[in-house]
Design an enzyme around this catalytic site. Structure first.
Site, PDB file in Angstrom:
ATOM      1  N   LYS A 164      31.123  57.001  38.886  1.00 27.72           N
ATOM      2  CA  LYS A 164      30.635  57.347  40.174  1.00 27.72           C
ATOM      3  C   LYS A 164      31.018  58.640  40.666  1.00 27.72           C
ATOM      4  O   LYS A 164      32.209  59.033  40.179  1.00 27.72           O
ATOM      5  CB  LYS A 164      30.660  55.954  41.086  1.00 27.72           C
ATOM      6  N   TYR A 222      18.967  50.850  43.093  1.00 28.89           N
ATOM      7  CA  TYR A 222      19.548  49.656  43.359  1.00 28.89           C
ATOM      8  C   TYR A 222      18.956  48.884  44.188  1.00 28.89           C
ATOM      9  O   TYR A 222      19.370  48.131  45.147  1.00 28.89           O
ATOM     10  CB  TYR A 222      20.840  50.139  44.512  1.00 28.89           C
ATOM     11  N   ARG A 232      32.235  44.544  31.977  1.00 27.53           N
ATOM     12  CA  ARG A 232      32.401  43.731  33.549  1.00 27.53           C
ATOM     13  C   ARG A 232      33.862  43.364  33.516  1.00 27.53           C
ATOM     14  O   ARG A 232      34.516  43.658  34.627  1.00 27.53           O
ATOM     15  CB  ARG A 232      31.549  42.683  33.652  1.00 27.53           C
ATOM     16  N   THR A 267      34.540  44.171  42.108  1.00 27.57           N
ATOM     17  CA  THR A 267      33.963  45.242  42.794  1.00 27.57           C
ATOM     18  C   THR A 267      35.036  45.680  43.514  1.00 27.57           C
ATOM     19  O   THR A 267      34.989  46.965  43.897  1.00 27.57           O
ATOM     20  CB  THR A 267      32.756  44.247  43.750  1.00 27.57           C
ATOM     21  N   ARG A 281      38.840  49.680  37.938  1.00 27.30           N
ATOM     22  CA  ARG A 281      38.592  49.575  39.370  1.00 27.30           C
ATOM     23  C   ARG A 281      39.918  49.347  40.008  1.00 27.30           C
ATOM     24  O   ARG A 281      40.127  50.174  41.025  1.00 27.30           O
ATOM     25  CB  ARG A 281      37.706  48.824  39.830  1.00 27.30           C
ATOM     26  N   ASN A 315      34.312  52.813  44.118  1.00 28.76           N
ATOM     27  CA  ASN A 315      35.028  52.001  43.193  1.00 28.76           C
ATOM     28  C   ASN A 315      34.686  52.395  41.837  1.00 28.76           C
ATOM     29  O   ASN A 315      34.694  51.689  40.629  1.00 28.76           O
ATOM     30  CB  ASN A 315      34.641  50.426  43.177  1.00 28.76           C
ATOM     31  N   HIS A 375      29.906  51.809  37.827  1.00 28.39           N
ATOM     32  CA  HIS A 375      28.900  50.660  37.808  1.00 28.39           C
ATOM     33  C   HIS A 375      28.863  50.076  36.288  1.00 28.39           C
ATOM     34  O   HIS A 375      28.895  50.902  35.359  1.00 28.39           O
ATOM     35  CB  HIS A 375      27.581  51.219  38.139  1.00 28.39           C
ATOM     36  N   GLU A 411      18.051  49.071  33.323  1.00 32.71           N
ATOM     37  CA  GLU A 411      18.886  50.115  33.788  1.00 32.71           C
ATOM     38  C   GLU A 411      19.117  51.230  32.826  1.00 32.71           C
ATOM     39  O   GLU A 411      18.991  52.478  33.190  1.00 32.71           O
ATOM     40  CB  GLU A 411      20.433  49.756  34.171  1.00 32.71           C
TER      41      GLU A 411
HETATM   42  N1  UDP Z   1      29.371  47.730  47.606  1.00 29.45           N
HETATM   43  C1  UDP Z   1      29.925  47.922  48.790  1.00 29.45           C
HETATM   44  N2  UDP Z   1      30.091  47.211  49.518  1.00 29.45           N
HETATM   45  C2  UDP Z   1      30.116  45.758  49.398  1.00 29.45           C
HETATM   46  C3  UDP Z   1      29.454  45.241  48.138  1.00 29.45           C
HETATM   47  C4  UDP Z   1      29.144  46.432  47.068  1.00 29.45           C
HETATM   48  O1  UDP Z   1      29.683  49.373  49.189  1.00 29.45           O
HETATM   49  O2  UDP Z   1      30.494  44.991  49.841  1.00 29.45           O
HETATM   50  C5  UDP Z   1      28.940  48.791  46.470  1.00 29.45           C
HETATM   51  C6  UDP Z   1      30.012  48.907  45.430  1.00 29.45           C
HETATM   52  O3  UDP Z   1      29.874  50.309  45.078  1.00 29.45           O
HETATM   53  C7  UDP Z   1      29.090  48.068  44.298  1.00 29.45           C
HETATM   54  C8  UDP Z   1      27.828  48.298  44.499  1.00 29.45           C
HETATM   55  O4  UDP Z   1      27.719  48.499  46.138  1.00 29.45           O
HETATM   56  O5  UDP Z   1      29.657  48.418  43.135  1.00 29.45           O
HETATM   57  C9  UDP Z   1      26.803  47.312  43.952  1.00 29.45           C
HETATM   58  O6  UDP Z   1      27.388  46.088  44.444  1.00 29.45           O
HETATM   59  P1  UDP Z   1      27.321  44.946  43.206  1.00 29.45           P
HETATM   60  O7  UDP Z   1      27.537  43.367  44.368  1.00 29.45           O
HETATM   61  O8  UDP Z   1      26.152  44.981  42.275  1.00 29.45           O
HETATM   62  O9  UDP Z   1      28.916  44.941  42.671  1.00 29.45           O
HETATM   63  P2  UDP Z   1      29.043  45.380  41.213  1.00 29.45           P
HETATM   64  O10 UDP Z   1      28.068  44.598  40.335  1.00 29.45           O
HETATM   65  O11 UDP Z   1      28.965  46.852  41.115  1.00 29.45           O
HETATM   66  O12 UDP Z   1      30.590  45.018  40.714  1.00 29.45           O
HETATM   67 MG    MG Z   2      26.079  44.821  40.460  1.00 30.00          MG
END
Ligand code: UDP
Ligand code: MG
Length: 140
Positions: free
Chosen positions: A11, A51, A87, A93, A104, A114, A117, A128
């Site tokens: 990112k 997204y 993951r 996250t 992360r 973070n 992705h 994707e």
């Molecule tokens: N994100 C955020 N605030 C939140 C949750 C997510 O800004 O409360 C952002 C963060 O960059 C995250 C992305 O949105 O990686 C996508 O969210 P997701 O829940 O899919 O998390 P991920 O799969 O990336 O762990």
């Molecule tokens: Mg996600």
């Protein structure tokens, strides 16, 4: 265990800090092979499309603004159970909640910024990957 592909994105917060190589080393140390990779910039509209599953979330607008704010590195990772493996090494996250030694935890700045992705299912990985790459660009 089955061989899978997953989509990874380094990112804008991480490209800004010039740590793409350090992050790529984590993938390779975990047995994931980078079979496609490119550094690109995306528009806010393209981020919104990528997204769109999150379009009802409070963080959606800010997330899309951020993902279009600077260069990203999109990449396809190949390996055994690549979706879950990625993951796992990414961590939670929110970097503050991510396990010690995860990408992360070590490189993330905030829940939004973070560092990486990673696709969350094999089905979403296929969608994707197709969003960013054509088949001829995947070189295993
Ligand atoms: N994100 C955020 N605030 C939140 C949750 C997510 O800004 O409360 C952002 C963060 O960059 C995250 C992305 O949105 O990686 C996508 O969210 P997701 O829940 O899919 O998390 P991920 O799969 O990336 O762990
Ligand atoms: Mg996600």
């Amino acid at each position: 265990m089955s061989e899978q592909k997953t989509l990874s994105i380094i990112k804008p917060d991480a490209t800004a800090r010039n740590i793409t190589g350090s992050i790529n080393a984590r993938f390779e140390q975990a047995g994931l092979r980078i079979i496609a990779q490119k550094r690109i910039s995306i528009s806010k509209e393209q981020a919104e499309k990528f997204y769109e599953i999150h379009q009802d979330k409070a963080f959606y607008d800010s997330l899309c603004e951020y993902m279009s704010s600077g260069p990203i590195v999109v990449q396809v990772l190949l390996g055994n159970d690549a979706v879950a493996k990625n993951r796992e090494i990414m961590g939670a996250t929110n970097p503050a909640n991510a396990a010690i030694g995860t990408i992360r935890r070590d490189f993330g700045e905030s829940i939004e910024h973070n560092a990486v992705h990673g696709s969350d299912s094999e089905e979403n990985a296929a969608t994707e990957i197709a969003f960013f790459f054509s088949g001829i660009e995947l070189v295993g």
